[in-house]
Motif scaffolding. Sequence first.
Motif, short mmCIF file in Angstrom:
data_model
loop_
_atom_site.label_atom_id
_atom_site.label_comp_id
_atom_site.label_asym_id
_atom_site.label_seq_id
_atom_site.Cartn_x
_atom_site.Cartn_y
_atom_site.Cartn_z
N GLU A 10 0.88 -1.22 0.10
CA GLU A 10 -0.08 -0.10 -0.04
C GLU A 10 0.90 1.30 -0.12
O GLU A 10 0.55 2.39 -0.55
CB GLU A 10 -0.91 -0.13 1.19
CG GLU A 10 -1.95 -1.03 1.16
CD GLU A 10 -2.76 -0.93 -0.13
OE1 GLU A 10 -3.51 -0.08 -0.50
OE2 GLU A 10 -2.77 -1.99 -0.79
N ARG A 11 2.02 1.09 0.54
CA ARG A 11 2.73 2.21 0.37
C ARG A 11 3.79 2.51 -0.74
O ARG A 11 4.10 3.45 -1.10
CB ARG A 11 3.85 2.46 1.81
CG ARG A 11 3.04 2.55 3.05
CD ARG A 11 4.06 2.33 4.16
NE ARG A 11 3.23 2.45 5.44
CZ ARG A 11 3.00 3.38 6.34
NH1 ARG A 11 3.34 4.85 5.57
NH2 ARG A 11 2.42 3.46 7.28
N ALA A 44 1.92 -2.80 -9.80
CA ALA A 44 0.89 -2.81 -8.89
C ALA A 44 0.26 -4.26 -9.00
O ALA A 44 -0.11 -4.86 -8.00
CB ALA A 44 -0.10 -1.86 -9.21
N ARG A 50 4.23 0.80 -14.48
CA ARG A 50 3.73 1.32 -13.19
C ARG A 50 2.66 0.39 -12.74
O ARG A 50 2.42 -0.01 -11.63
CB ARG A 50 3.51 2.60 -13.18
CG ARG A 50 4.62 3.66 -13.43
CD ARG A 50 4.21 5.19 -13.38
NE ARG A 50 5.41 6.09 -13.87
CZ ARG A 50 6.01 6.22 -15.11
NH1 ARG A 50 5.20 5.58 -16.09
NH2 ARG A 50 7.04 7.04 -15.27
N GLU A 51 1.57 0.24 -13.56
CA GLU A 51 0.55 -0.69 -13.34
C GLU A 51 0.74 -2.02 -13.21
O GLU A 51 0.32 -2.82 -12.52
CB GLU A 51 -0.65 -0.49 -14.24
CG GLU A 51 -1.10 0.95 -14.31
CD GLU A 51 -1.27 1.48 -12.86
OE1 GLU A 51 -2.25 0.69 -12.30
OE2 GLU A 51 -1.01 2.56 -12.33
N VAL A 53 3.19 1.12 -3.88
CA VAL A 53 2.45 1.43 -5.21
C VAL A 53 2.33 2.90 -5.73
O VAL A 53 2.90 3.40 -6.62
CB VAL A 53 1.18 0.60 -5.11
CG1 VAL A 53 0.22 1.12 -6.54
CG2 VAL A 53 1.15 -0.66 -5.31
N PRO A 54 1.89 3.63 -4.81
CA PRO A 54 1.96 5.19 -5.10
C PRO A 54 3.32 5.72 -5.34
O PRO A 54 3.44 6.50 -6.05
CB PRO A 54 1.43 5.73 -3.46
CG PRO A 54 0.39 4.90 -2.96
CD PRO A 54 1.31 3.44 -3.28
N VAL A 55 4.47 5.20 -4.57
CA VAL A 55 5.54 5.88 -5.04
C VAL A 55 6.27 5.30 -6.32
O VAL A 55 6.45 6.23 -7.08
CB VAL A 55 6.78 5.22 -3.88
CG1 VAL A 55 8.00 5.45 -4.43
CG2 VAL A 55 6.46 5.94 -2.56
N ARG A 99 4.08 4.68 -8.91
CA ARG A 99 3.27 5.53 -9.73
C ARG A 99 3.68 6.99 -9.94
O ARG A 99 3.37 7.52 -10.98
CB ARG A 99 1.91 5.25 -9.46
CG ARG A 99 1.13 3.91 -9.56
CD ARG A 99 -0.32 4.31 -8.88
NE ARG A 99 -1.09 2.62 -9.56
CZ ARG A 99 -2.07 2.21 -8.79
NH1 ARG A 99 -2.60 2.85 -7.79
NH2 ARG A 99 -2.70 1.38 -9.42
N GLY A 100 4.42 7.20 -8.89
CA GLY A 100 4.71 8.53 -8.72
C GLY A 100 6.08 9.04 -9.53
O GLY A 100 6.43 10.19 -9.32
N PRO A 130 7.71 7.47 2.05
CA PRO A 130 6.27 6.66 2.12
C PRO A 130 6.30 6.04 3.70
O PRO A 130 5.27 5.59 4.08
CB PRO A 130 6.76 5.37 1.48
CG PRO A 130 8.22 5.38 1.16
CD PRO A 130 8.66 6.80 1.34
N GLN A 142 9.72 12.41 -3.92
CA GLN A 142 8.58 12.38 -3.31
C GLN A 142 8.74 12.29 -1.82
O GLN A 142 9.77 12.05 -1.21
CB GLN A 142 8.16 10.85 -3.83
CG GLN A 142 8.06 10.74 -5.22
CD GLN A 142 7.18 9.44 -5.68
OE1 GLN A 142 6.12 9.36 -5.37
NE2 GLN A 142 7.98 8.79 -6.53
#
Length: 218
Positions: free
Chosen positions: A20-21, A88, A84-85, A23-25, A27-28, A142, A139
């Motif tokens: 959960e921490r 995930a 990126r996907e 994947v956003p990184v 993607r960013g 996380p 970024q």
Amino acid sequence: MDTNPVRTYRIGELLGMARERAVPVVRGIPDAALAAPTPCAEYDVRALVDHLFQVIVQFQRLAAKEASDFGGSPDPVAGSPEWRERFARETDRLVAAWSAPGAEDGTTGAMNMPARLVGSMALLDLTVHVWDLARATGQEDPGADEAVVAELSGAVDELAPTARKMGVFGEAVPVTEDASPLERLLGRTGRDPSWNAAAPASWNAPAPAVVPPSTVEG
């Protein structure tokens, strides 16, 4: 009588927290930052993403007590614009693999290491390398869940002597007295928790607006 016993988490649960921490990184990460340096001196951002892909794919096999193959040189970033996907999706599969019944029982891998410790190695990479990528690309940190850091602290105790001989961990980096548990863990793996990269403003510039074909004049 202790009415609040400490909960023991399964590796699959801990990997789910780390995912959960992470994947956003990922993607960013801007395309413009792929050649940037990271806290891992031997990797730039692109190479570290490739390495992390290899880890999350091969550790799915180790969860199933299958042979792994870290000898190849996959390049998922070049292989698909949807990397990126794909990251995930692969981390979802990693969590599912280590959540399967029996995944952390017995031994696994060529060295017949305890399966839970092997799962903790995947957790370590998914936590520490994601911190590397966040720092390298400007970024926000996380962070990490308390239960994840607790698990990794014990794993690093077991892994550090061999990991340092093999060059996987650097020498421990001293941290300040008020360092967070995660910063202390990073220092033990040879990272400087204060490491930062200067991120060019262009990395975070908004993408140009896409004009629907039907509205284009001319």
